[in-house]
Structures are given as structure tokens and as C-alpha cells.
Design an enzyme around this catalytic site. Structure first.
Site, PDB file in Angstrom:
ATOM      1  N   ASP A 155      38.337  31.981  37.720  1.00 14.23           N
ATOM      2  CA  ASP A 155      37.857  33.076  36.830  1.00 14.23           C
ATOM      3  C   ASP A 155      39.205  33.153  35.644  1.00 14.23           C
ATOM      4  O   ASP A 155      39.423  31.898  35.109  1.00 14.23           O
ATOM      5  CB  ASP A 155      38.083  34.610  37.571  1.00 14.23           C
ATOM      6  CG  ASP A 155      37.205  35.451  37.141  1.00 14.23           C
ATOM      7  OD1 ASP A 155      37.621  36.205  36.068  1.00 14.23           O
ATOM      8  OD2 ASP A 155      36.178  35.805  37.809  1.00 14.23           O
ATOM      9  N   HIS A 193      39.867  40.198  33.635  1.00 15.77           N
ATOM     10  CA  HIS A 193      38.648  40.039  34.707  1.00 15.77           C
ATOM     11  C   HIS A 193      39.065  39.408  36.130  1.00 15.77           C
ATOM     12  O   HIS A 193      38.705  39.878  37.161  1.00 15.77           O
ATOM     13  CB  HIS A 193      37.584  38.969  33.926  1.00 15.77           C
ATOM     14  CG  HIS A 193      36.290  39.020  34.687  1.00 15.77           C
ATOM     15  ND1 HIS A 193      35.930  38.092  35.516  1.00 15.77           N
ATOM     16  CD2 HIS A 193      35.349  39.864  34.637  1.00 15.77           C
ATOM     17  CE1 HIS A 193      34.503  38.297  35.914  1.00 15.77           C
ATOM     18  NE2 HIS A 193      34.241  39.589  35.413  1.00 15.77           N
ATOM     19  N   SER A 409      29.513  40.147  38.785  1.00 18.06           N
ATOM     20  CA  SER A 409      30.725  39.565  38.789  1.00 18.06           C
ATOM     21  C   SER A 409      31.703  40.355  39.787  1.00 18.06           C
ATOM     22  O   SER A 409      32.377  39.879  40.416  1.00 18.06           O
ATOM     23  CB  SER A 409      31.715  39.583  37.449  1.00 18.06           C
ATOM     24  OG  SER A 409      31.345  38.489  36.762  1.00 18.06           O
TER      25      SER A 409
END
Length: 650
Positions: A155, A193, A409
Site C-alpha cells: 500500500d 491510505h 480498499s
């Protein structure tokens, strides 16, 4: 009429094309004129559109056998340069003049040349449904928290200072290893994120007295940074991280890999470099969990089908869509989010006559909560800086604060965490068995078809009950039809939040689904390593049925993709014939209207800049805003124990 298994037919195609299969990257190939291999185009469709440009393009080259120096020399002689090499598979990333692509692809030792596409994040993860019940199944001996299992999070990095990712005492981080693959030389999370994703999978619950506890709070995290400070990456960077995982899986006990990201699915999974790479991980015993995508609707809010992202298009992957819990603990009001990408998969190959053949696999495999999820916020991250409303303002400390995010996600680490719990409970489970048990125990959401929800919403309580019962002495030598469980099959229902639901009791395969109690009571050949669940299908006189060499009697194949009535996977109203999906990908072509939406193919995205822009905007909006409904409750930190009885816990 001659009987032929679906997989035998696919194998025949692969033999004719002489392309390395997803299960074996090697194999000899012969040169084809004009960059064709056995009648198939060896250049990906999106790369072919760039062949007229002046200058260089970034590509990913797959060799037909072992990579050799002759191929390196060929890249150089054509004015290119190799930019990345990989240990585990015969692939190179290269910068190459566009005019040289055709000549390179025409070589006998080159299997395929694809564009080094941008990899982008897809959204937000959700609270665990059933993880709390699963955690204490053994009466706290042991506590099921993912201990001993490594989850590789590929990620935007992980904030090492956030308390959610420390051990139980808070004295040390659970990030066992960090490595950057973006070239920025850092492994923290300036974008914001990856930290959120990691905490959904494995947050420890130390903030707000456990209101934000992750699915597997005892799992170790392997932080592989593939998205840069703007949340972008490349296929070659992602391949480098996957390559590292395969080489180092034993040292860090990596059993699960979380991919809350993806790229446009242009190539068939048989040629797609990402799909081939993740398949090699699955064949090595690693459970690969990937986001479906956030492109389930267009700018006008209309449903769109066919936008599952790579590598979620590979049949070995557990591909996860997003559900909306509306902030409630009970699951009787849950639904699939409007933005969650729908199947079927639309990767394709082009034959020598210019005809496109689409994969048309049923995806996603599952859905999990993914709308307005509150979890760990990386200090000073760009997402919150650019969108202050994402800050949940849970704590005054940057090492304890939480933020909102939405998307597939966020759903993906719910399932990755679930896999870690299952492997802690039964380390002998194969990736196929983990996937099968999650699907069999899932909850069908009424009013949604299999292209939207797969087998249904993940139910960790049910999956864990099954995982604990699966025999630990299974092997590739176990006879078909042998008992799968060490005891009686459990009652196929679960109660969460005071509401009881029955399990789906079925599995998504390739172009259909299978049902029957024998799926969990008897050992099926498709549960072995090196196989696919869909290998168990065969077609006889135009009718789908179980292949008796891999599936036992009592396993039934569906004839239609169904819109569920909310009970068993075999119940519901027909949505689309499975035969339409199976017809070599040529019957379901671009623009084919479906019952309540439009099926998009590559042409709508790869050539129409307006549509591409619209889809990107919609995906970004899903990440930031989600569906405009109720979210999970925010529990602020306090000096006294907060009241959390109405909070949706993970």
C-alpha cells in the site's frame, strides 16, 4: 455431443497459444508474425494504442521460458533499458521506444508485452463482522487474534508511530519489516491510505477502549510501500513487492497478502503480469486478497458492470467488494455499496482475426463492510490535509487519531484479517480452502446478484467454525470424497448483533457457482494446492456439471447467475445465463445491456477519454465520500470509559 471440461478447453487455448500458463511461468514458445503468438496478439491492447507515439514507453515483458542475457541484449539493441528485474518469475520491466515494441514482441523467447500501468488505491475498509465472536471461540485458550501469522500490506506505507499497530502492551511495533518500492526512500505513510488499511486488518483496539479494533490484532505486519506520496504506483513496482514476498515469505511467516489497490484489467488473466505473479504466491501457499474496485457506477449514478480491477481478476485471488452496514451491528439492513465494482471480469486476448475473447469470470468472490469506516489516521497525511472532513477527531494525539475512508480498499483488509484468524486456528488450510470456507459461510444480501456480491457478505464467525473443524492431516494425496471435517458439520447459520441469518452454502467458481453440503463434509480435489476452484466444472451437452475427477457427487452447478432473495446461494431469480459467460467470451461483447446496468468493455475505458476521466472521478469520490448514508459511530477518547453499545465494532 462430446463432453469437455471448461478448464480443458482453456488449457487447449493456452497450448495453441503456447503462452506460459498462470501455474507455470516457463515453457517454450514459437515466434509469430507481427507480434502474434499462435494467432494471439502478444501486445496488450492499451500498449498497442501507444505504439504510434514518439518516444519511450514503460513496459512489462514476460519471457516464454527462463529469462536470459539474449533478451537483455535485445532490449538494449532496440534502444531500451531494463528498469526492474525479478527473482521469482521470468519478467522484466523496461523502458523501450514505442517503435520497438512490435519487434520485441515478435521474438520467440517473448511471451507477452504489457504496458507498465499505473496502480491506484481503491478505497476504504470496514469493521469486522463476526470477528469478535470468532476471537473467543476457544474460550480464550487460545485467543484468536492472528498471532503467528504475517500479513503483507502492499500500500502507501504504514505510520510506525500509531499506537493501533503496536503490541498488546504498547511497548513495540508489530510492523516486522518495511521496504519502499516507490523510489521515494521512505516507508511511513504520507498519503494516509496504508495505515488505515493495516489497522482494519490488524489494529489492536487500544484507542477508545477497543471501538476501532481490527480483525486480527495479534498478526504481524509486513509493510511494503508501493504507492507514493500521491497514492500512485506502477505495475513494475507492485511486481517488485510481490517478488520480495515470494522470496521472503518463510522468514516473516507471510501467509496473507492484502492488495487494497488495483489497475485497469485489460489483459486476460492468462497473460496479465500481475495475475501471473499473484497466482505464483497462491501456489506457494499464500492467501491473496484484492480489492474489486470502486467503479460500480458512472457520473450519472447508473450501474456499470465489468469493472473488476487487476489482479482481482485472477480466479485464484479472493476478490472483495464493499458492503454498507449503515452503522448498525445487525446485518438485516446491509447492502452492497453503489460504487463497488461489479463483474464479470473483462480482461481479454485478441486472436489472429482481431476478435476479442473476454474472460467473463464471476467476481467479486465476497463483499465486506466498506462504507465510511473509521480507523487509524497516519500523522500529517495528504488525504486529511486535502479533505479535512475525513478526520474523525477521535483524539488530540496524532499517534492515536482516526479517520474516515470508504471503498473496496477498506473491505479487503476485513477479509485479509479473517484469513489470518483462520490460519491461526488451522495452519494447514490451503488458500483454496480459506476461500471456500469464507464463501460457504457468507451471508447472501437480498436484491443483489452474484456480479455484485459474489457468494455474499463475509461472515468470520461461520468461517472460523468451519476452519477449526477441517482436518489437519489433509494433503495432495487425500482421496476425493474423504471426510473433510473432524466432526459433524455445524449448523449453517450465525447470529450477529441479535440477528440470525443462514449461510450462502455455495462457492463462486469461474463462470458459475456450486452448492451442496458435500462442499464442506467431503474433501474436494479443487481444495488442493496448485488448482483452482473452477477446475471442478465441466460441460456436458451444453449443461454445466461437476467434474467427477475433482468434485464429489452431491455438488450441483448453477445454470444462471442469480439475484439473491437473501437465503441460500441457490435461491433467487435468474439474472444472466451462465452459458453466456462461457461462450469463449465472444457472446458477451462490449455494450451488451444487462438487466439493470450496462456492461463495459475495454473500448469504453481505453479509447474514450471522457469515460476514463468520469470513472476516475467516481472512484475518487467513493474513497472520500462513500455512499451518503449513516456511518459507524465515532467514539472519542475520554478519561472515562465511553459508552459503545451502539458502536459497530470490528
Amino acid at each position: 455431443m462430446r463432453t469437455q471440461t471448461l478448464k480443458s478447453f482453456l488449457a487447449f487455448l493456452a497450448t495453441v497459444a503456447a503462452v506460459a500458463s498462470a501455474l507455470a511461468w516457463g515453457g517454450a514458445t514459437s515466434a509469430g508474425a507481427q507480434s502474434l503468438l499462435g494467432g494471439k496478439d502478444k501486445v496488450s491492447a492499451d500498449l498497442r494504442q501507444k505504439l504510434s507515439v514518439v518516444g519511450k514507453v514503460n513496459v512489462v515483458i514476460s519471457a516464454s521460458g527462463a529469462w536470459n542475457r539474449t533478451l537483455d541484449d535485445a532490449v538494449k539493441l532496440n534502444g531500451g533499458a531494463v528498469t526492474k528485474t525479478f527473482v521469482s518469475f521470468p519478467v522484466r520491466a523496461a523502458s523501450l521506444p514505442a517503435a520497438a515494441v512490435e519487434a520485441l514482441a515478435a521474438r520467440a523467447d517473448v511471451a507477452y508485452v504489457a504496458l507498465d500501468r499505473e496502480v491506484k488505491l481503491l478505497g476504504h475498509v470496514s469493521l469486522t463482522t463476526g470477528a469478535d465472536a470468532a476471537r473467543v471461540m476457544a474460550n480464550y485458550n487460545p485467543m484468536y487474534d492472528g498471532a503467528g501469522v504475517g500479513i503483507a500490506v502492499l500500500d502507501s506505507g504504514i505510520d510506525p508511530a500509531h499506537v493501533s499497530l503496536t503490541n498488546e502492551s504498547g511497548s513495540a511495533t508489530r510492523i516486522a519489516y518495511s521496504k519502499d518500492f516507490t523510489g521515494e526512500g521512505r516507508t511511513d505513510d504520507p498519503y494516509g491510505h496504508g495505515t488505515h488499511v493495516a489497522s482494519i486488518a490488524a489494529g489492536n483496539g487500544q484507542v477508545s477502549n477497543g471501538a476501532y479494533r481490527g480483525i486480527a490484532p495479534g498478526a504481524r505486519l509486513i509493510n511494503l510501500r508501493v504507492l507514493n506520496s500521491q497514492g500512485k504506483g506502477t505495475v513494475s513496482g507492485l511486481l517488485s513487492a510481490i517478488d520480495w514476498v515470494k522470496a521472503n515469505r518463510a522468514a516473516y511467516q507471510i501467509r496473507v497478502i492484502n492488495l487494497s489497490l488495483g489497475t485497469a484489467a485489460v489483459d486476460s488473466y492468462r497473460n496479465d503480469p500481475l495475475c501471473l505473479a499473484v497466482r505464483s504466491l497462491v501456489d506457494a501457499g499464500i492467501v491473496v486478497v484484492a480489492a474489486a474496485g470502486n467503479e460500480g457506477k458512472d457520473g450519472q449514478g447508473n450501474k456499470v458492470y465489468g469493472q473488476i480491477h487487476s489482479p482481482g481478476t485472477d480466479p485464484s485471488v479472493i476478490t472483495v467488494g464493499a458492503a454498507n452496514t449503515f452503522g448498525t451491528d445487525a446485518r438485516n439492513d446491509d447492502a452492497v455499496t453503489t460504487y463497488s465494482s461489479r463483474g464479470p471480469t473483462r480482461g481479454f486476448y485478441t486472436d489472429g482475426l482481431g476478435t476479442k475473447h473476454y474472460d467473463n469470470l464471476v467476481k467479486p468472490d465476497l463483499v465486506a463492510p466498506g462504507n465510511k469506516i473509521v480507523d487509524a489516521q497516519a500523522a500529517g497525511n495528504a488525504l486529511v490535509a486535502q479533505n479535512p472532513a475525513l478526520d474523525a477527531n477521535v483524539s488530540g494525539s496524532p499517534t492515536r487519531d482516526q479517520m474516515y475512508l470508504s471503498g473496496t480498499s477498506m473491505s479487503t483488509p476485513v477479509v485479509a484479517g479473517a484469513a489470518a484468524l483462520m490460519l491461526q486456528a488451522n495452519p494447514t488450510l490451503t488458500p483454496n480452502l480459506v476461500k471456500a470456507l469464507l464463501m460457504y459461510s457468507a451471508q447472501q444480501l437480498p436484491g443483489f446478484n452474484a456480479f455484485e456480491q459474489g457468494a455474499g457478505q463475509a461472515n468470520i464467525e461461520g468461517a472460523m467454525r468451519l476452519a477449526r473443524l477441517v482436518r489437519t492431516d489433509l494433503s495432495s494425496a487425500t482421496a476425493l470424497g474423504s471426510p473433510l471435517l473432524s466432526g459433524a458439520a455445524p449448523t449453517p447459520q450465525t447470529t450477529l448483533g441479535g440477528w440470525t441469518f443462514v449461510w450462502a452454502q455455495g462457492l463462486v467458481l469461474d463462470h458459475t457457482f456450486a452448492t451442496g453440503v458435500n462442499l464442506i463434509t467431503k474433501y474436494q480435489g479443487v481444495y488442493r494446492m496448485g488448482t483452482l476452484l473452477g477446475d471442478g466444472t465441466l460441460m456436458a451437452d451444453g449443461t454445466l456439471m461437476a467434474d467427477g475427477t475433482l468434485m464429489t457427487n452431491g455438488v450441483m452447478m448453477g445454470d444462471n447467475i442469480l439475484t439473491s432473495n437473501g437465503t441460500l446461494m441457490s435461491d433467487g431469480s435468474p439474472f444472466l445465463s451462465c452459458g453466456t459467460l462461457m461462450a469463449d467470451g465472444t457472446m458477451m461483447t462490449d455494450g451488451t445491456l444487462m438487466t439493470d446496468g450496462v456492461l463495459l468493455g475495454d473500448g469504453a475505458l481505453m479509447t474514450d477519454g471522457t469515460m476514463m476521466s468520469d470513472v476516475y472521478v467516481q472512484a475518487t469520490r467513493a474513497l472520500i465520500y462513500g455512499d451518503q448514508t449513516a456511518s459507524m459511530a465515532v467514539v472519542k477518547e475520554s478519561t472515562t470509559t465511553p459508552t459503545t453499545t451502539t458502536t459497530k465494532r470490528k
